[in-house]
Design an enzyme around this catalytic site. Structure first.
Site, PDB file in Angstrom:
ATOM      1  N   GLY A   1       0.870  -1.175   0.000  1.00 45.92           N
ATOM      2  CA  GLY A   1       0.000   0.000   0.000  1.00 45.92           C
ATOM      3  C   GLY A   1       0.910   1.229   0.000  1.00 45.92           C
ATOM      4  O   GLY A   1       2.109   1.126  -0.269  1.00 45.92           O
TER       5      GLY A   1
ATOM      6  N   HIS B   1     -16.711   5.656  10.673  1.00 45.43           N
ATOM      7  CA  HIS B   1     -16.965   6.776   9.748  1.00 45.43           C
ATOM      8  C   HIS B   1     -18.463   7.028   9.693  1.00 45.43           C
ATOM      9  O   HIS B   1     -19.244   6.084   9.600  1.00 45.43           O
ATOM     10  CB  HIS B   1     -16.430   6.416   8.359  1.00 45.43           C
ATOM     11  CG  HIS B   1     -16.323   7.587   7.433  1.00 45.43           C
ATOM     12  ND1 HIS B   1     -17.416   8.257   6.953  1.00 45.43           N
ATOM     13  CD2 HIS B   1     -15.241   8.216   6.908  1.00 45.43           C
ATOM     14  CE1 HIS B   1     -17.006   9.257   6.167  1.00 45.43           C
ATOM     15  NE2 HIS B   1     -15.691   9.244   6.122  1.00 45.43           N
TER      16      HIS B   1
ATOM     17  N   SER C   1     -17.311   9.327   0.986  1.00 44.38           N
ATOM     18  CA  SER C   1     -16.221  10.090   1.601  1.00 44.38           C
ATOM     19  C   SER C   1     -16.673  11.397   2.251  1.00 44.38           C
ATOM     20  O   SER C   1     -17.630  12.034   1.823  1.00 44.38           O
ATOM     21  CB  SER C   1     -15.187  10.382   0.524  1.00 44.38           C
ATOM     22  OG  SER C   1     -14.355  11.423   0.908  1.00 44.38           O
TER      23      SER C   1
ATOM     24  N   ARG D   1     -14.868  12.800  12.878  1.00 41.58           N
ATOM     25  CA  ARG D   1     -15.703  11.623  12.639  1.00 41.58           C
ATOM     26  C   ARG D   1     -16.283  11.000  13.893  1.00 41.58           C
ATOM     27  O   ARG D   1     -17.407  10.508  13.878  1.00 41.58           O
ATOM     28  CB  ARG D   1     -14.879  10.586  11.894  1.00 41.58           C
ATOM     29  CG  ARG D   1     -14.557  11.073  10.520  1.00 41.58           C
ATOM     30  CD  ARG D   1     -13.569  10.210   9.827  1.00 41.58           C
ATOM     31  NE  ARG D   1     -13.365  10.760   8.488  1.00 41.58           N
ATOM     32  CZ  ARG D   1     -12.475  10.290   7.631  1.00 41.58           C
ATOM     33  NH1 ARG D   1     -11.710   9.275   7.959  1.00 41.58           N
ATOM     34  NH2 ARG D   1     -12.350  10.845   6.451  1.00 41.58           N
TER      35      ARG D   1
HETATM   36  C1  LIG Z   1     -13.108   3.504   1.733  1.00 37.29           C
HETATM   37  C2  LIG Z   1     -11.938   4.211   2.337  1.00 37.29           C
HETATM   38  C3  LIG Z   1     -11.669   5.534   1.994  1.00 37.29           C
HETATM   39  C4  LIG Z   1     -10.579   6.200   2.546  1.00 37.29           C
HETATM   40  N1  LIG Z   1     -10.350   7.499   2.178  1.00 37.29           N
HETATM   41  C5  LIG Z   1      -9.288   8.152   2.695  1.00 37.29           C
HETATM   42  C6  LIG Z   1      -9.002   9.487   2.310  1.00 37.29           C
HETATM   43  O1  LIG Z   1      -9.705  10.086   1.501  1.00 37.29           O
HETATM   44  N2  LIG Z   1      -7.937  10.098   2.851  1.00 37.29           N
HETATM   45  C7  LIG Z   1      -7.125   9.463   3.744  1.00 37.29           C
HETATM   46  O2  LIG Z   1      -6.156  10.069   4.172  1.00 37.29           O
HETATM   47  N3  LIG Z   1      -7.359   8.187   4.108  1.00 37.29           N
HETATM   48  C8  LIG Z   1      -8.411   7.508   3.620  1.00 37.29           C
HETATM   49  N4  LIG Z   1      -8.648   6.215   3.998  1.00 37.29           N
HETATM   50  C9  LIG Z   1      -7.678   5.512   4.838  1.00 37.29           C
HETATM   51  C10 LIG Z   1      -6.512   5.027   3.998  1.00 37.29           C
HETATM   52  O3  LIG Z   1      -6.956   4.623   2.738  1.00 37.29           O
HETATM   53  C11 LIG Z   1      -5.767   3.849   4.598  1.00 37.29           C
HETATM   54  O4  LIG Z   1      -5.532   4.068   5.941  1.00 37.29           O
HETATM   55  C12 LIG Z   1      -4.440   3.652   3.897  1.00 37.29           C
HETATM   56  O5  LIG Z   1      -4.620   3.516   2.520  1.00 37.29           O
HETATM   57  C13 LIG Z   1      -3.674   2.460   4.428  1.00 37.29           C
HETATM   58  O6  LIG Z   1      -2.501   2.282   3.659  1.00 37.29           O
HETATM   59  P1  LIG Z   1      -1.382   1.255   4.090  1.00 37.29           P
HETATM   60  O7  LIG Z   1      -0.224   1.471   3.184  1.00 37.29           O
HETATM   61  O8  LIG Z   1      -1.126   1.344   5.527  1.00 37.29           O
HETATM   62  O9  LIG Z   1      -2.002  -0.172   3.860  1.00 37.29           O
HETATM   63  P2  LIG Z   1      -2.860  -0.849   2.694  1.00 37.29           P
HETATM   64  O10 LIG Z   1      -3.089   0.031   1.536  1.00 37.29           O
HETATM   65  O11 LIG Z   1      -4.012  -1.455   3.375  1.00 37.29           O
HETATM   66  O12 LIG Z   1      -1.896  -1.975   2.175  1.00 37.29           O
HETATM   67  C14 LIG Z   1      -1.565  -3.086   2.948  1.00 37.29           C
HETATM   68  C15 LIG Z   1      -0.632  -3.944   2.147  1.00 37.29           C
HETATM   69  O13 LIG Z   1      -0.154  -4.994   2.965  1.00 37.29           O
HETATM   70  C16 LIG Z   1      -0.288  -6.212   2.299  1.00 37.29           C
HETATM   71  N5  LIG Z   1      -0.449  -7.255   3.321  1.00 37.29           N
HETATM   72  C17 LIG Z   1      -1.310  -7.284   4.351  1.00 37.29           C
HETATM   73  N6  LIG Z   1      -1.144  -8.410   5.069  1.00 37.29           N
HETATM   74  C18 LIG Z   1      -0.158  -9.103   4.476  1.00 37.29           C
HETATM   75  C19 LIG Z   1       0.469 -10.357   4.722  1.00 37.29           C
HETATM   76  N7  LIG Z   1       0.113 -11.131   5.743  1.00 37.29           N
HETATM   77  N8  LIG Z   1       1.437 -10.757   3.876  1.00 37.29           N
HETATM   78  C20 LIG Z   1       1.816 -10.000   2.816  1.00 37.29           C
HETATM   79  N9  LIG Z   1       1.262  -8.808   2.541  1.00 37.29           N
HETATM   80  C21 LIG Z   1       0.292  -8.378   3.359  1.00 37.29           C
HETATM   81  C22 LIG Z   1      -1.455  -6.028   1.390  1.00 37.29           C
HETATM   82  O14 LIG Z   1      -1.409  -6.934   0.319  1.00 37.29           O
HETATM   83  C23 LIG Z   1      -1.256  -4.591   0.940  1.00 37.29           C
HETATM   84  O15 LIG Z   1      -0.346  -4.538  -0.128  1.00 37.29           O
HETATM   85  C24 LIG Z   1      -9.750   5.543   3.466  1.00 37.29           C
HETATM   86  C25 LIG Z   1     -10.015   4.232   3.807  1.00 37.29           C
HETATM   87  C26 LIG Z   1     -11.106   3.563   3.287  1.00 37.29           C
HETATM   88  C27 LIG Z   1     -11.418   2.184   3.724  1.00 37.29           C
END
Ligand SMILES: Cc1cc2nc3c(=O)[nH]c(=O)nc-3n(C[C@H](O)[C@H](O)[C@H](O)COP(=O)(O)OP(=O)(O)OC[C@H]3O[C@@H](n4cnc5c(N)ncnc54)[C@H](O)[C@@H]3O)c2cc1C
Ligand code: SF4
Ligand code: FES
Lengths: 254, 676
Positions: B23, B260, B274, B321
């Site tokens: 991510g 939310h 959103s 929120r």
């Molecule tokens: C619908 C929605 C809308 C949102 N809108 C906003 C917004 O407008 N603005 C904002 O700031 N935030 C927003 N958020 C929050 C934000 O999107 C997330 O908090 C953020 O994208 C998380 O990113 P990350 O890199 O931490 O993890 P993620 O994007 O969740 O990525 C996790 C990664 O870890 C990998 N992974 C997980 N477990 C394992 C495992 N056991 N082995 C190998 N790989 C694994 C997955 O494959 C993935 O690649 C929103 C969230 C949602 C649900």
């Protein structure tokens, strides 16, 4: 209240590409706002076929976002390629008809409804679908861009590598290496960006020839199936024009 | 054997760092590592480009101040600390808010198609908890566009060769190797507890392998699926964080779960609408007459109760929120004033979110992505009739505990190997999986920022750790890795043999339902006691599930059994944390303890795992932590560092209350300036 109705599914099952295929039939209870993924989720809570009452392995499928933005859940639903998460049961089978689910046919099968689309990610390497950045350190604001430029780029940037356009394209088949519409459209996208443009030549060189833009047979199926309404035919025309121009006059500038 | 170098181990292997998760957090970590010359192995459950970050809609915060409002990183810091109800350490927040404008510029340079102003500048919109236009956005699919931009940069590194000490390319070695469709099962820890790599499973062939890594960074996202249905993607089970926790990583502030206010209910997922809808002027209301039978658009203005605007004249529809969700809950559940459904003759748990007063072209340009979701899934036209929405579990403020190094002036020491370090030496974390930036409540559009910033901090921290480490993981000996691999293989074999009466998917639905009802918006101690008892029951039953599928190829059921076990462990951490904290703060609200209690609870919840005698996990809460960083002992406590913004009560009723600096600026400005 509407009385309990059932959702009927017919699903193609296959352990591996080499293994034999069969169709399993399932029935689950209809729920409001249900889509194909939620029906599959119900199946695995009790994976018993509806006709032979046989306990079978739960169906394997790919999904993640469930809101048509990740591209994972692409499959054939009643023979048509689309995302399962936006396939609402009430729309696909308004009269309670059986719904047939099959994996896409243009990609190697992994199991059941799961296929391997890694070639699409490799194609993005081939066409250098990125802006060549000097680094992520602070370098101040990016280049100014007009709202019009943004409005042209944004729809192209929504491609989620779902593979629908490749599945629908007659030119994508076992006997061709045609790169397909989505990667070509990415060339257009990056050649549009003020700094992406600087490497337009490399991208065009990567997609010249039969495996690239010239491989398009103009069937126009791609735009029909693209869930994000990406103007793929436009993209192919534009990139093809850029490529021709580069071929004819590129040496003038090199 | 040659001596270890910056690139190679003694045994001549290329020394890589493992990033788990593709991510925003993981990708940014990988990019920063590559820029520091450190090769990366990147693992992800799904192709990186399909990670959950694609779901983010609304935008990313940065005080670029292009609207002449006097916004600044200082104000952003103050509003983030205040919005989080003073539970977040402030030096890392300062690091993040200071870096934010640069981050948005960087994303713009990468080609993110941010919306533009007529002059060609980045456009910004409003989000919750602030009065400033601070949120950059790309239509209403900002997360997707940000993820793609970082994904593209990482893809480029997949084509770049690793160079040795003399700048010569090493044949066959690329800066990034991707392992997509791999599930991290556990960490590999040496005799000293130092993290030396991971064990992971290929989800297509189900092969289990151990991988050395000089350090590991978890960027595995949030655990929303513990609550059954949420706004999260289906892979967000928190499995990797749970595994690390069970191996000794501290889990902090687990009880802080963001709900939310505005999502659309459905059978499989609660799809988010959103906050940007309200940022662009959307208004929340219910009919004054609880038995109102007309369609929303036909209800005259004077017969609508805009309850958020009425109760919070200062911030109105853009209160944070936790507050908005609570108000919706009160309106629907306690007052029974949810939108009346003439077919069911019931007040549904729904309120209106109204955009119909905004011109359609504006909506199309700025919000098309989310309005499409509403149209596609509800089958109604949101341009014509107000949308019907209800709160849903959305985000975890809590997560793996990570450290930071404070500078003399109360800010962050950039590049310190302590930044983003967990208490397991060699294990780092970035993104939603960790707890650092949002305290008791996250402000909208601050998460994309904290994920990217977390990666920007983790990359250099890991590079520094790696430069100063003793022996490389690649010289740790194959026994260590073989042993770890065998342990996981045995566990997996055991899962494949499970043949009990319970269905794992059904059991998960039960767990989720209970967590959703009793561990979200309102929390009561008696109910939480029942939840904790029920978690023990579900834990016991989870050992009696049937694996359903014994195939040796892609086996999603067997994988799910493992995720379920890990979810149960984290569910206990979340519920027990909620039970313990007898106060109300941000997203954690107990009607029996309505006030924030700084004297007793201005501190992070630090949970450590303990194996119980019955094989079930137990949660051990600690007040202090110690860990070893390349030979130096680091001691930390649960005290919150509030050196930059002094805690005070949260009052969103008054405009500008969230930032003292903004209020001062306003007072200093000419009396004719009335609003920012
Ligand atoms: C619908 C929605 C809308 C949102 N809108 C906003 C917004 O407008 N603005 C904002 O700031 N935030 C927003 N958020 C929050 C934000 O999107 C997330 O908090 C953020 O994208 C998380 O990113 P990350 O890199 O931490 O993890 P993620 O994007 O969740 O990525 C996790 C990664 O870890 C990998 N992974 C997980 N477990 C394992 C495992 N056991 N082995 C190998 N790989 C694994 C997955 O494959 C993935 O690649 C929103 C969230 C949602 C649900
Ligand atoms: S262009 Fe459209 S159909 Fe093709 S991969 Fe992209 S989103 Fe899918
Ligand atoms: S699950 Fe992401 S597109 Fe359907």
């Amino acid at each position: 209240m509407s009385q309990a109705k059932n959702v009927k599914l017919k699903i193609k099952r296959q352990e591996s590409a080499e293994g034999p295929a069969r169709y399993d039939h399932f029935e689950v209870q209809w729920l409001p706002q249900m889509n194909v993924i939620s029906a599959l989720m119900e199946v695995r809570k009790n994976p018993v076929t509806s006709d032979t009452k046989e306990k079978v392995a739960p169906v394997n499928w790919e999904s993640n976002c469930l809101e048509e933005v990740c591209g994972a859940c692409t499959m054939l639903i009643n023979g048509r390629v689309r995302q399962a998460c936006t396939a609402l049961i009430d729309q696909v089978a308004p009269g309670g008809e059986e719904i047939t689910l099959e994996p896409m046919s243009k990609f190697p099968l992994v199991r059941d409804l799961v296929v391997d689309r890694s070639r699409m990610f490799n194609d993005l390497k081939t066409v250098k679908a990125w802006v060549q950045l000097d680094g992520t350190h602070e370098l101040g604001a990016g280049p100014r861009q007009s709202p019009e430029n943004q409005e042209e780029a944004y729809p192209l940037a929504r491609c989620m590598t779902c593979g629908s356009c490749l599945e629908a394209c007659p030119q994508v088949n076992d006997s061709s290496n045609f790169i397909g519409p989505s990667a070509i459209s990415q060339v257009r996208l990056f050649n549009l960006h003020p700094s992406g443009k600087m490497h337009a030549k490399e991208r065009l060189e990567a997609i010249m020839g039969e495996d690239g833009v010239a491989g398009c047979g103009k069937a126009q199926n791609c735009v029909e199936v693209c869930p994000k309404d990406i103007p793929l035919v436009d993209s192919i025309t534009q990139v093809s024009r850029q490529a021709t121009k580069h071929m004819l006059f590129g040496w003038l500038f090199s | 054997m040659a001596a270890k170098t910056a690139i190679r181990s003694e045994s001549g292997k290329v020394r890589r760092v493992i990033v788990v998760g593709g991510g925003l957090g993981g990708l940014m970590t990988a990019i920063k590592l590559c820029e520091a010359g450190v090769p990366v192995d990147l693992f992800s459950l799904v192709p990186v480009k399909r990670s959950h970050s694609v779901c983010a809609q609304g935008g990313i915060n940065a005080s670029v101040n292009t609207k002449g409002e006097g916004d600044s990183p200082r104000i952003h810091l103050e509003e983030t600390a205040y919005g989080g109800d003073f539970l977040a350490n402030q030096p890392p927040i300062k690091g993040m808010t200071d870096a934010a404008p640069g981050i948005v510029y960087m994303l713009d340079r990468m080609g993110v198609p941010f919306n533009r102003t007529p002059e060609g500048l980045l456009d910004f919109r409003r989000f919750g908890g602030t009065l400033f236009h601070r949120t950059a956005f790309a239509g209403a699919t900002t997360g997707q566009q940000l993820l793609y931009a970082l994904d593209e940069q990482v893809r480029r590194y997949e084509t770049v060769e690793v160079e040795d000490e003399n700048g010569m390319a090493i044949p066959g070695e690329k800066m990034v190797r991707k392992f997509e469709f791999w599930d991290m099962l556990s960490l590999v820890q040496d005799g000293q507890g130092v993290c030396r790599g991971i064990v992971a499973q290929d989800l297509k062939s189900m092969q289990i392998e151990a991988f050395p890594g000089d350090a590991v960074c978890l960027a595995t996202g949030g655990p929303g699926i513990i609550f059954g249905k949420s706004t999260n993607s289906v892979i967000n089970t928190g499995t990797a964080a749970s595994a690390a926790y069970q191996q000794g990583a501290c889990y902090a502030n687990g009880e802080f779960i963001q709900v939310h206010p505005t999502a659309i209910p459905a059978a499989d997922k609660l799809r988010l609408i959103s906050e940007s809808a309200r940022g662009e002027g959307g208004r929340v209301w219910v009919p004054k007459n609880p038995k109102e039978s007309r369609r929303g658009r036909e209800v005259p203005e004077s017969e609508r109760d805009y309850f958020l605007e009425r109760r919070y004249p200062g911030y109105g529809n853009l209160v944070p929120r936790d507050i908005a969700s609570r108000e919706l809950f009160v309106t629907c559940f306690h007052e029974g004033r949810g939108v009346y459904n003439t077919r069911t003759a019931k007040n549904e748990s729904e309120v209106y979110l109204d955009l119909t007063h905004i011109p359609k072209p504006t909506l199309k340009r700025k919000l098309a992505g989310i309005l499409e979701i509403y149209e596609k899934f509800v089958g109604e036209d949101p341009y014509d009739n107000p949308m019907r929405v209800f709160p849903a579990v959305h985000y975890s403020m809590g997560g793996l505990w990570v450290d930071f190094e404070r500078s003399a002036d109360g800010g962050l020491v950039h590049g310190s190997p302590r930044n983003q370090a967990t208490n397991i030496p060699g294990l780092y974390a970035a993104g939603e999986v960790e707890y650092q930036y949002h305290g008791a409540n996250r402000l909208g559009a601050n998460s994309l920022l904290s994920c990217i910033w977390g990666g920007m901090a983790a990359g250099p921290a890991i590079a520094s750790y790696r430069n100063n480490m003793g022996s490389s993981a690649y010289d740790a000996g194959s026994n260590l890795f073989d042993g770890a691999k065998k342990r996981e293989q045995a566990k997996y074999e055991a899962i494949l043999k499970m043949d009990g009466p319970e269905n794992p998917f059904q059991l998960h639905a039960e767990l989720g339902q209970m967590m959703l009802i009793d561990v979200t918006i309102e929390r009561h101690n008696d109910r939480l006691d029942q939840v904790l008892a029920k978690i023990e029951e579900i834990d016991a039953r989870s050992r009696k599930v049937s694996v359903l599928d014994t195939s040796s190829r892609m086996n999603q059921s067997a994988q799910f059994v493992r995720h379920l076990q890990n979810m149960i462990v984290l569910a206990r951490v979340i519920a027990q944390g909620a039970r313990n904290r007898d106060e109300s703060r941000g997203a954690h609200f107990k009607p029996a303890f309505k006030e924030r209690d700084d004297a007793n609870w201005q501190r992070s919840t630090l949970a450590m795992h303990r194996e119980g005698t019955n094989g079930h996990g137990q949660v051990n809460y600690v007040r202090e932590l110690a860990y070893n960083l390349n030979g130096t002992q680091v001691n930390v406590s649960d005290a919150v560092d509030v050196g930059l913004v002094k805690p005070r009560p949260r009052k969103y009723e008054t405009a500008g209350a969230a930032s003292a600096t903004a209020a001062d600026d306003k007072a200093k400005a000419s009396p004719s300036t009335t609003s920012v």
